[in-house]
Scaffold this motif. Sequence first.
Motif, PDB file in Angstrom:
ATOM      1  N   LYS A 129       0.878  -1.188   0.000  1.00 18.44           N
ATOM      2  CA  LYS A 129       0.000   0.000   0.000  1.00 18.44           C
ATOM      3  C   LYS A 129       0.905   1.225   0.000  1.00 18.44           C
ATOM      4  CE  LYS A 129      -4.001  -2.164   0.579  1.00 18.44           C
ATOM      5  NZ  LYS A 129      -5.066  -2.135  -0.441  1.00 18.44           N
ATOM      6  N   ASP A 152     -11.628   9.000  -2.396  1.00 19.69           N
ATOM      7  CA  ASP A 152     -12.987   8.808  -1.886  1.00 19.69           C
ATOM      8  C   ASP A 152     -12.974   8.925  -0.359  1.00 19.69           C
ATOM      9  OD1 ASP A 152     -11.904   6.450  -0.982  1.00 19.69           O
ATOM     10  OD2 ASP A 152     -12.822   5.200  -2.545  1.00 19.69           O
ATOM     11  N   GLN A 177     -12.764   6.797   1.739  1.00 16.27           N
ATOM     12  CA  GLN A 177     -11.814   5.851   2.354  1.00 16.27           C
ATOM     13  C   GLN A 177     -10.372   6.259   2.028  1.00 16.27           C
ATOM     14  OE1 GLN A 177     -14.702   4.639   0.607  1.00 16.27           O
ATOM     15  NE2 GLN A 177     -15.540   4.828   2.690  1.00 16.27           N
ATOM     16  N   HIS A 195      -9.003   6.375  -0.771  1.00 16.66           N
ATOM     17  CA  HIS A 195      -8.438   5.650  -1.908  1.00 16.66           C
ATOM     18  C   HIS A 195      -8.395   6.541  -3.137  1.00 16.66           C
ATOM     19  CE1 HIS A 195      -9.760   1.795   0.186  1.00 16.66           C
ATOM     20  NE2 HIS A 195      -8.458   1.746   0.091  1.00 16.66           N
ATOM     21  N   SER A 204      -7.674   6.557  -7.468  1.00 16.70           N
ATOM     22  CA  SER A 204      -8.272   5.694  -8.497  1.00 16.70           C
ATOM     23  C   SER A 204      -7.574   4.330  -8.560  1.00 16.70           C
ATOM     24  CB  SER A 204      -8.228   6.395  -9.865  1.00 16.70           C
ATOM     25  OG  SER A 204      -6.911   6.837 -10.153  1.00 16.70           O
ATOM     26  N   ASP A 205      -6.451   4.183  -7.861  1.00 19.35           N
ATOM     27  CA  ASP A 205      -5.806   2.869  -7.684  1.00 19.35           C
ATOM     28  C   ASP A 205      -6.052   2.464  -6.231  1.00 19.35           C
ATOM     29  OD1 ASP A 205      -4.006   0.852  -6.961  1.00 19.35           O
ATOM     30  OD2 ASP A 205      -2.454   1.558  -8.342  1.00 19.35           O
ATOM     31  N   PRO A 206      -6.767   1.348  -6.000  1.00 13.60           N
ATOM     32  CA  PRO A 206      -7.137   1.000  -4.616  1.00 13.60           C
ATOM     33  C   PRO A 206      -5.949   0.742  -3.695  1.00 13.60           C
ATOM     34  CG  PRO A 206      -7.825  -0.711  -6.191  1.00 13.60           C
ATOM     35  CD  PRO A 206      -7.315   0.430  -7.002  1.00 13.60           C
ATOM     36  N   ASP A 207      -4.764   0.517  -4.251  1.00 10.23           N
ATOM     37  CA  ASP A 207      -3.588   0.305  -3.396  1.00 10.23           C
ATOM     38  C   ASP A 207      -2.835   1.606  -3.106  1.00 10.23           C
ATOM     39  OD1 ASP A 207      -3.963  -2.409  -3.033  1.00 10.23           O
ATOM     40  OD2 ASP A 207      -3.034  -2.865  -4.966  1.00 10.23           O
ATOM     41  N   LEU A 240      -3.334   5.463  -1.628  1.00  9.56           N
ATOM     42  CA  LEU A 240      -4.218   6.368  -0.903  1.00  9.56           C
ATOM     43  C   LEU A 240      -3.571   7.752  -0.845  1.00  9.56           C
ATOM     44  CD1 LEU A 240      -3.959   3.371   0.680  1.00  9.56           C
ATOM     45  CD2 LEU A 240      -5.985   4.268   1.798  1.00  9.56           C
ATOM     46  N   SER A 249      -7.468   3.049   6.709  1.00 12.27           N
ATOM     47  CA  SER A 249      -8.040   2.474   5.492  1.00 12.27           C
ATOM     48  C   SER A 249      -7.051   1.520   4.817  1.00 12.27           C
ATOM     49  CB  SER A 249      -8.411   3.626   4.548  1.00 12.27           C
ATOM     50  OG  SER A 249      -9.219   3.183   3.521  1.00 12.27           O
TER      51      SER A 249
END
Length: 421
Positions: free
Chosen positions: A120, A279, A281, A283, A285-288, A290, A325
């Motif tokens: 992450k 968002d 959370q 995140h 646009s790449d969920p990994d 932040l 998150s």
Amino acid sequence: MTAERPQVAAAACTDASAARTIVIVGAGQAGGWAARTLRAEGFTGRVVLVGDEPHPPHERPPLSKAVLSGTAPPESTHLLKPEAFAALGLDWRPGAQVLRIDRAARQVVLADGAVVPYEKLILCTGGRARRLTLPGADRVPLHTLRTIGDAAALAPVLAPGRSIVVVGGGWIGLEVAATARQRGADAVVVETQGRLCERTVPAEISDHLLALHRAQGVRVLLGAGVNGFATGGDGRPVVQLADGSALACDAIVLGIGLVPNDELARAAGLACDGGVLVDAQCHSSDPDILAAGDVAVAANPWAGRRLRLESWQNAQEQGIAAARSALGRAVDYQPLPWFWSDQYGMNLQIYGMPGAAHRVVRRGDPASGSFVLFYLAGDVVQAAIGPNAARDLRFARRLIEQHKPVDAERLADPGTPLSRL
Ligand SMILES: Cc1cc2nc3c(=O)[nH]c(=O)nc-3n(C[C@H](O)[C@H](O)[C@H](O)COP(=O)(O)OP(=O)(O)OC[C@H]3O[C@@H](n4cnc5c(N)ncnc54)[C@H](O)[C@@H]3O)c2cc1C
């Protein structure tokens, strides 16, 4: 047998997390809180905190106030003392810049050639002071105020018999002017807009700030454009104004806003719009990946739009939220914006986002120096702002968060304690 099972599961979980690496880019306030939170939440994997400044994570508000005035040392701003890095087991890389994010390989590349893999990645790269490209801007020293080094460079000029011209009548510019006056230096504030802090406060507060600064001997020029900069015959810097006049001084300070450090994110193909889009959370646009703090742009329900919050509160709380998150904790970060400024012993606070469509209810007499403006939609308080009214504003915050209808007449009456509403 049955008693052993949970222990095996717990050990496996610990081993798995020890193999994990979370990289934080930017060792400012948000980055410092993210690192601290990862450990507070029990993360036992590797935490790499990469910051291109030589200092430990620190808070910036005192840089235009106590540190600039010399009443507090720069070290007082540090969030983490050097010994905390070892205690928390953080791999802190001071003076190290991340040059590139390789999303396919899930690693960051540092300027010194080091490559750090991540599971992450948390971007806390903040922003930098905006510069001007007007004629002469490259020929005279132009101060800005973002870093400890900036404060150290400006502080010696703030002395009796010296003078500064501040370009920009926003928060940083006004705090610098206030500190200059407190140190006995002369200050002129040049603002292109028709009023101070126009972007962030209503006209009544701008007027209050104007009166305060003028009473303290600051010359405030509103609606005044800057055409360029020059060096006078005596070698002092000069600000050339659009009306043809010129202001000679000992130092020029630019307080014209912040440019988000989102270049890394943009080069990596992350969605950005004046900062890294995240968002609730945190995140991207790449969920990994932040993001948190001054560099992050998020939809804010209190504002009814997307925005980038440049505030102490957001740097801390979103840094914490991003770390939680990243660990998979439930996070729903949608903060009520809170900002404060200190000038000449006056403390101004803003909760929420005062809007033109709101009904305004005033509590207290502006002439007393302490009052609150409430912003209502119907009978519900949406925002509040006021100088020297910390106690009332604490209650205002509750009123805003509770969405409870209030009686405007009682709200306006200083004799009615807000706790009764
Ligand atoms: C002078 C001043 C006074 C302020 N006063 C107030 C106040 O009174 N009230 C209030 O609410 N807020 C105030 N603020 C705002 C508040 O301090 C900021 O919102 C907060 O510091 C933001 O923290 P951050 O961690 O997001 O960014 P930063 O503190 O800017 O940290 C980002 C860090 O990332 C580093 N970085 C960037 N790119 C890279 C890279 N590629 N590799 C490695 N490192 C990188 C930067 O150099 C920096 O050290 C003030 C700000 C300033 C500058």
